[in-house]
Design an enzyme around this catalytic site. Structure first.
Site, PDB file in Angstrom:
ATOM      1  N   ASP A   1       0.861  -1.191   0.000  1.00  0.00           N
ATOM      2  CA  ASP A   1       0.000   0.000   0.000  1.00  0.00           C
ATOM      3  C   ASP A   1       0.898   1.242   0.000  1.00  0.00           C
ATOM      4  OD1 ASP A   1      -2.982   0.976   0.461  1.00  0.00           O
ATOM      5  OD2 ASP A   1      -1.784   2.054   1.939  1.00  0.00           O
TER       6      ASP A   1
ATOM      7  N   HIS B   1      -6.939  -6.379  -1.222  1.00  0.00           N
ATOM      8  CA  HIS B   1      -5.865  -5.435  -0.975  1.00  0.00           C
ATOM      9  C   HIS B   1      -4.925  -5.849   0.153  1.00  0.00           C
ATOM     10  CE1 HIS B   1      -3.847  -1.601  -1.049  1.00  0.00           C
ATOM     11  NE2 HIS B   1      -4.119  -1.374   0.221  1.00  0.00           N
TER      12      HIS B   1
END
Length: 323
Positions: free
Chosen positions: A100, A297
């Site tokens: 991320d 994610h």
């Protein structure tokens, strides 16, 4: 085997870092809204393979310093934080691994410290280099008259207030909606431009998240209840500065050995069409590209065994570069 939490100075700030093992240094950089804890499945196996593993709470998070100026959260500064960790541990060189927001930091360390960063591996966020215009200039073009979370995060105060009202609920909703368990691209659903963040996300089902126990969620909750969301959200308020900084790194091509892994439900790939193709033009020595089916994610938490296996394979391949 060593496994302890240490604190390292970085300028006037301090970084809280879990350090395990001995051998060549690997720094694991987390993203939003997480902690070094997000690497809990990888730290000890990587350390057992003969590496020193450093998993910091990044600037603004957990036990690390939380500057009150939004401008303190630019990527060059974050890269300097990682160099400070290496210095504190007595390592001239290291391997950068990011997820991320930790991924742009990992990519930046490779550009900023080409003689010190031996290799770089990213989870979820491809290396895109310098875009033609700052990301903040594209919102009204790509997302006209509709909510987009990065636009929402540019305002100081309202996003923090919403998330700090009930940190556990906020973290549960965010974690579920970006996972492989949620509808694909949940964060890109069309909704009113001025709406809050959380109300527009698909509600999680009752019970614990499939990839995070309640105890781990409680640890996250306690950290954000103490530290708040201002620092973590301020990372999003530096896109113009980050854009200008990239001009100093020429063509932005990364020449160190590199690797990339994500899930096929990764929201970043939906937000940046063609990201993998562009990344391939910017990585001169790509050793691994892997996309895991059904994963979202939070890849190192959703698919811990596969991520650990991939990282171990990459680290063993590039270990000679640290000699």
């Amino acid at each position: 085997m060593r496994d302890e939490v240490l604190h390292f100075p970085s300028g006037t700030n301090s970084l809280s870092v879990r350090v395990a093992g001995s051998g060549p240094l690997v720094i694991l950089m987390h993203g939003w809204p997480e902690l070094g804890l997000s690497w809990r499945h990888q730290i000890l196996p990587l350390a057992a393979a003969g590496f020193t593993i450093a998993a910091p709470d990044m600037r603004g998070y957990g036990g690390s310093s939380k500057p009150t100026d939004p401008a303190a959260y630019d990527i060059d500064t974050m890269a300097d934080d990682m160099a400070a960790i290496a210095d504190g541990l007595g390592h001239d060189r290291w391997i950068s691994v990011g997820h991320d927001w930790g991924s742009p930091v990992a990519w930046r360390t490779a550009l900023r410290f080409p003689d010190r960063v031996a290799a770089v591996f990213s989870l979820s966020v491809p290396h895109s280099g310098r875009t033609p215009i700052p990301v903040t200039d594209t919102f009204d073009i790509v997302y006209p008259n509709r909510f987009y979370y990065i636009r929402h995060f540019q305002q100081v105060g309202a996003p923090e207030t919403e998330l700090e009202r009930d940190p556990r609920d906020a973290l549960t909703r965010i974690s579920f909606s970006l996972s492989g368990d949620a509808p694909k691209d949940d964060w890109l659903a069309t909704r009113p431009i001025e709406g809050p963040l959380l109300d527009g996300l698909t509600p999680p089902p009752p019970g614990p998240l499939s990839f995070m126990t309640d105890d781990i969620l409680d640890a996250y909750t306690n950290a954000f209840a103490r530290g708040g969301f201002f620092g973590p959200i301020s990372w999003y308020r530096n896109f113009p500065a980050d854009f200008e900084q990239l001009a100093a790194y020429g063509d932005n091509v990364i020449h160190q050995p590199s690797g990339f892994l994500c899930g096929d439900k990764e929201i970043v790939l939906a937000m940046i069409p063609g990201a993998l193709d562009r990344q391939r033009t910017l990585l001169a020595d790509m050793r691994m590209e892997m996309v895991l089916p059904g994963a979202g994610h939070w890849i190192q938490q959703e698919r811990p065994a596969q991520v650990t296996e991939a990282l171990l394979a990459f680290l063993e391949e590039v270990r000679p570069a640290l000699a």
